[in-house]
Design an enzyme around this catalytic site. Structure first.
Site, PDB file in Angstrom:
ATOM      1  N   TYR A 116     -56.179  46.012  -9.558  1.00 52.19           N
ATOM      2  CA  TYR A 116     -55.649  46.650  -8.355  1.00 52.19           C
ATOM      3  C   TYR A 116     -54.968  47.934  -8.800  1.00 52.19           C
ATOM      4  O   TYR A 116     -55.229  48.450  -9.880  1.00 52.19           O
ATOM      5  CB  TYR A 116     -54.709  45.645  -7.654  1.00 52.19           C
ATOM      6  CG  TYR A 116     -54.255  46.016  -6.266  1.00 52.19           C
ATOM      7  CD1 TYR A 116     -55.133  46.501  -5.312  1.00 52.19           C
ATOM      8  CD2 TYR A 116     -52.927  45.843  -5.891  1.00 52.19           C
ATOM      9  CE1 TYR A 116     -54.713  46.819  -4.035  1.00 52.19           C
ATOM     10  CE2 TYR A 116     -52.488  46.148  -4.610  1.00 52.19           C
ATOM     11  CZ  TYR A 116     -53.388  46.647  -3.691  1.00 52.19           C
ATOM     12  OH  TYR A 116     -52.962  46.955  -2.426  1.00 52.19           O
ATOM     13  N   ARG A 157     -59.826  58.191   1.899  1.00 52.24           N
ATOM     14  CA  ARG A 157     -58.467  58.380   1.358  1.00 52.24           C
ATOM     15  C   ARG A 157     -58.176  57.246   0.396  1.00 52.24           C
ATOM     16  O   ARG A 157     -57.422  56.323   0.685  1.00 52.24           O
ATOM     17  CB  ARG A 157     -57.440  58.412   2.487  1.00 52.24           C
ATOM     18  CG  ARG A 157     -56.054  58.849   2.052  1.00 52.24           C
ATOM     19  CD  ARG A 157     -55.008  58.323   3.013  1.00 52.24           C
ATOM     20  NE  ARG A 157     -54.946  56.884   2.999  1.00 52.24           N
ATOM     21  CZ  ARG A 157     -53.931  56.180   2.475  1.00 52.24           C
ATOM     22  NH1 ARG A 157     -52.915  56.790   1.931  1.00 52.24           N
ATOM     23  NH2 ARG A 157     -53.940  54.868   2.511  1.00 52.24           N
ATOM     24  N   LYS A 209     -59.093  44.389  -3.422  1.00 51.21           N
ATOM     25  CA  LYS A 209     -58.279  43.712  -2.416  1.00 51.21           C
ATOM     26  C   LYS A 209     -58.692  42.246  -2.276  1.00 51.21           C
ATOM     27  O   LYS A 209     -57.847  41.342  -2.204  1.00 51.21           O
ATOM     28  CB  LYS A 209     -58.430  44.414  -1.063  1.00 51.21           C
ATOM     29  CG  LYS A 209     -57.768  45.770  -0.968  1.00 51.21           C
ATOM     30  CD  LYS A 209     -56.293  45.641  -0.679  1.00 51.21           C
ATOM     31  CE  LYS A 209     -55.657  47.008  -0.486  1.00 51.21           C
ATOM     32  NZ  LYS A 209     -54.225  46.926  -0.160  1.00 51.21           N
ATOM     33  N   GLU A 259     -59.196  49.622   5.278  1.00 45.37           N
ATOM     34  CA  GLU A 259     -58.538  50.030   4.037  1.00 45.37           C
ATOM     35  C   GLU A 259     -58.936  51.456   3.649  1.00 45.37           C
ATOM     36  O   GLU A 259     -60.111  51.784   3.582  1.00 45.37           O
ATOM     37  CB  GLU A 259     -58.943  49.062   2.907  1.00 45.37           C
ATOM     38  CG  GLU A 259     -58.145  49.205   1.651  1.00 45.37           C
ATOM     39  CD  GLU A 259     -56.684  48.821   1.854  1.00 45.37           C
ATOM     40  OE1 GLU A 259     -55.822  49.467   1.236  1.00 45.37           O
ATOM     41  OE2 GLU A 259     -56.406  47.879   2.625  1.00 45.37           O
ATOM     42  N   ASP A 260     -57.925  52.287   3.414  1.00 45.03           N
ATOM     43  CA  ASP A 260     -58.113  53.641   2.865  1.00 45.03           C
ATOM     44  C   ASP A 260     -59.040  54.516   3.708  1.00 45.03           C
ATOM     45  O   ASP A 260     -59.832  55.297   3.165  1.00 45.03           O
ATOM     46  CB  ASP A 260     -58.596  53.571   1.405  1.00 45.03           C
ATOM     47  CG  ASP A 260     -57.455  53.180   0.467  1.00 45.03           C
ATOM     48  OD1 ASP A 260     -56.323  53.044   0.951  1.00 45.03           O
ATOM     49  OD2 ASP A 260     -57.693  53.014  -0.737  1.00 45.03           O
ATOM     50  N   ASP A 313     -54.049  47.681   6.390  1.00 44.03           N
ATOM     51  CA  ASP A 313     -53.039  47.401   5.362  1.00 44.03           C
ATOM     52  C   ASP A 313     -52.227  48.639   5.001  1.00 44.03           C
ATOM     53  O   ASP A 313     -51.039  48.536   4.708  1.00 44.03           O
ATOM     54  CB  ASP A 313     -53.722  46.841   4.118  1.00 44.03           C
ATOM     55  CG  ASP A 313     -52.718  46.418   3.063  1.00 44.03           C
ATOM     56  OD1 ASP A 313     -51.803  45.643   3.400  1.00 44.03           O
ATOM     57  OD2 ASP A 313     -52.830  46.869   1.907  1.00 44.03           O
ATOM     58  N   ASP A 314     -52.852  49.811   5.029  1.00 41.07           N
ATOM     59  CA  ASP A 314     -52.126  51.044   4.694  1.00 41.07           C
ATOM     60  C   ASP A 314     -51.021  51.327   5.705  1.00 41.07           C
ATOM     61  O   ASP A 314     -50.015  51.945   5.365  1.00 41.07           O
ATOM     62  CB  ASP A 314     -53.094  52.233   4.650  1.00 41.07           C
ATOM     63  CG  ASP A 314     -54.217  52.021   3.665  1.00 41.07           C
ATOM     64  OD1 ASP A 314     -53.929  51.746   2.490  1.00 41.07           O
ATOM     65  OD2 ASP A 314     -55.392  52.101   4.062  1.00 41.07           O
ATOM     66  N   ASN A 328     -49.245  55.623  -4.492  1.00 43.93           N
ATOM     67  CA  ASN A 328     -50.124  55.132  -5.555  1.00 43.93           C
ATOM     68  C   ASN A 328     -51.196  56.170  -5.878  1.00 43.93           C
ATOM     69  O   ASN A 328     -51.545  56.984  -5.032  1.00 43.93           O
ATOM     70  CB  ASN A 328     -50.811  53.834  -5.106  1.00 43.93           C
ATOM     71  CG  ASN A 328     -49.838  52.682  -4.958  1.00 43.93           C
ATOM     72  OD1 ASN A 328     -49.029  52.451  -5.838  1.00 43.93           O
ATOM     73  ND2 ASN A 328     -49.912  51.980  -3.838  1.00 43.93           N
TER      74      ASN A 328
END
Length: 544
Positions: free
Chosen positions: A114, A167, A185, A257-258, A280-281, A384
């Site tokens: 991760y 992203r 994930k 995600e992203d 989640d972001d 991150n």
């Protein structure tokens, strides 16, 4: 072939002592399938019955010995990317052994599978690619997504993690190389919460990339085109969502995600009341940050309502319109504010939270000023990967003489001050939130995930931090305890959704903790020996 696998009453309290495993495979295909391969742990009788005798060295090994071999090999490696490639190789060959190794050293290996190493792996994805994992859906597949889902070999999927690669962490647009994120994930879905790996589906949606370096790279594996931002993109996502629930059911969890922020917020608004979905972001990051603030509240003895929190960034380096949830927290800068240091001096926050993805913007002067303004300044550098964090743990503790309450998105090691005091920085990692929430949602049949679910998760996470850990400088429980943290969170969330009419799986379990723990997947090998037994007293001779 039917075979018998012993299980313990603690895992399956309401069933008999044995459960049945089933495999149609024999011979070498059994060894090439990571779900069934045990390597040299196949027993002699299994090798003979399954037609693989002679295809392995004669020694029969235990999983303990196999795990020790891989752990020893990992210890010899110093390059994080090399470790990532090695671990993913184990996952491709022997799934249960991979999760055994990962779970036994989760604190050391989570930063490999991760953040931060997964970001490095994504940037090199086309160069280290060995075997495809997950589904790749492109804009050119519009109108055919259901047939692509039909190609996925598992038919009982409960959780999907999807990205369009725009992203990736703080690294920007990586296009199809973003597949490393859903894979990573879902590894944590299993390692942290015990969700069965065959129920997890990683997906990348390729609509192009605006990364010129990738568009010129002959090893790039996606479409050589700029991102499609037309209506066709929205139509593709609509089709994807519809195809997933049509095939796997209305309560299938779909985690975004992203995605770029401009799409992430509007997709969350668009789909949250129609599908079982979360981002989640947005929600995971908010929950883990809130849990950290609740822990800081305990350390300082000051209610969270009395804190003044200053955010730096919105998770992506771009100007954008705010949504209704953000309006109360967004203000025009006073005319005298030109820098973040100016904002700190003007607004005098008790806490600063960095989600800029732009590196060391919590300068020495910013940190020193926070230490001057507050006896116990709260400093969260959540961006991150590690090189995108707003400051280091060492700077935060050193420049505030150890008085700050610090957390980061990616891991930092313990910090020793000149007087010998040692502080263990907290990692505000979303992995504390999304596996436990996902397990609860999947088990209880939730169809729409309310923000109150993440509020409950945040409170549960904060409550699991001990006073001893708080004194060590931690704002989150040790990552080594994350399996238990996730299971406790799942229990609390299951209780919450049933109590609030959000659960649709009936009958409602009375013992919710037992219900959650009974479903947890373990890493012990199945036995493929046939179930043989006698028929005592049977007579095969005809009557005289």
């Amino acid at each position: 072939m039917l075979s018998r696998l012993k299980t313990t009453l603690s895992l399956r309290p309401c069933v008999s002592l044995y459960r049945w495993a089933h495999t149609k495979e024999k011979g070498k295909p059994l060894m090439l399938n990571p779900r069934t391969n045990k390597g040299m742990a196949f027993s002699l009788s299994e090798r003979q019955v399954l037609g693989i005798h002679g295809l392995l060295p004669p020694k029969v090994e235990t999983q303990d010995l196999q795990a020790m071999r891989f752990q020893n090999n990992l210890k010899k490696m110093t390059d994080p990317l090399q470790k990532y490639i090695y671990l993913m190789g184990i996952q491709e060959r022997n799934e249960r052994l991979f999760y055994r190794v990962l779970m036994e050293d989760i604190e050391e290996l989570m930063p490999i599978v991760y953040t931060p190493t997964v970001g490095l792996a994504c940037t090199h994805y086309g160069h280290i690619f060995r075997r495809p994992k997950g589904l790749f859906i492109s804009i050119l597949d519009k109108g055919h997504i259901r047939s692509i889902l039909d190609n996925w070999p598992e038919t009982n999927v409960s959780a999907v993690v999807v990205t369009d690669g725009e992203r990736i962490l703080g690294l920007g647009d990586l296009g199809v190389y973003g597949m490393g994120i859903p894979v990573g994930k879902l590894c944590l879905y299993t390692a942290c919460a015990g969700i069965r790996p065959e129920k997890c589906l990683p997906v990348v949606i390729d609509v192009g990339t605006n990364n010129e370096t990738l568009l010129k790279d002959p090893l790039y594996m996606g479409l050589y085109q700029e991102r499609d931002r037309s209506q066709a993109y929205d139509d593709l996502i609509d089709e994807f969502m519809e195809a997933v629930v049509e095939k796997y059911g209305q309560d299938t969890l779909i985690q975004f995600e992203d995605f770029g922020n401009h799409n992430a917020f509007r997709f969350l608004r668009k789909y949250r009341e129609k599908y079982c979905t979360f981002n989640d972001d947005i929600q995971g990051t908010a929950a883990v940050a809130l849990a950290g603030l609740l822990a800081a509240q305990r350390a300082i003895g000051k209610p969270i309502t009395e804190h003044r929190v200053l955010f730096l960034g919105a998770g992506e380096g771009r100007s954008q319109e705010t949504d209704s949830n953000q309006e109360a927290f967004v203000h025009d800068s006073p005319g005298t504010v030109q820098t973040f240091l100016d904002a700190v001096n003007t607004l005098k926050p008790t806490a600063i939270i960095g989600v800029s993805g732009a590196g060391r913007l919590f300068t020495h002067d910013v940190i020193k000023t926070m230490g001057t303004l507050n006896e116990r300044p709260v400093i969260f550098a959540l961006s991150n990967p590690t090189n995108k964090a707003e400051c280091t743990a060492e700077d935060a503790y050193t420049l505030t003489d150890g008085r700050c309450l610090f957390a980061s998105g990616s891991p930092f090691g313990p910090v020793t001050l000149n007087d010998g005091r040692v502080y263990t920085p907290g990692q505000g990692n979303n992995a504390y939130i999304f596996p436990g929430v996902a397990l609860a949602v999947v088990l209880s049949g939730v169809r729409h995930i309310s923000d109150t679910v993440f509020l409950e998760a945040a409170k549960t996470l904060a409550e699991q931090l001990t006073d001893k850990e708080l004194k060590e400088g931690r704002l989150y429980p040790p990552l080594s305890n994350i399996r238990e943290v996730s299971l406790q969170m799942a229990v609390k969330v299951v209780e919450f959704v049933y109590a609030n009419g959000m659960a649709f799986r009936y009958p409602e379990p009375m013992d919710k903790e037992g219900f959650v723990r009974a479903t947890v997947w373990d890493t012990e090998y199945d036995s493929f020996e046939p179930d043989t037994y006698d028929w005592p007293g049977v007579n095969f001779s005809p009557k005289k």
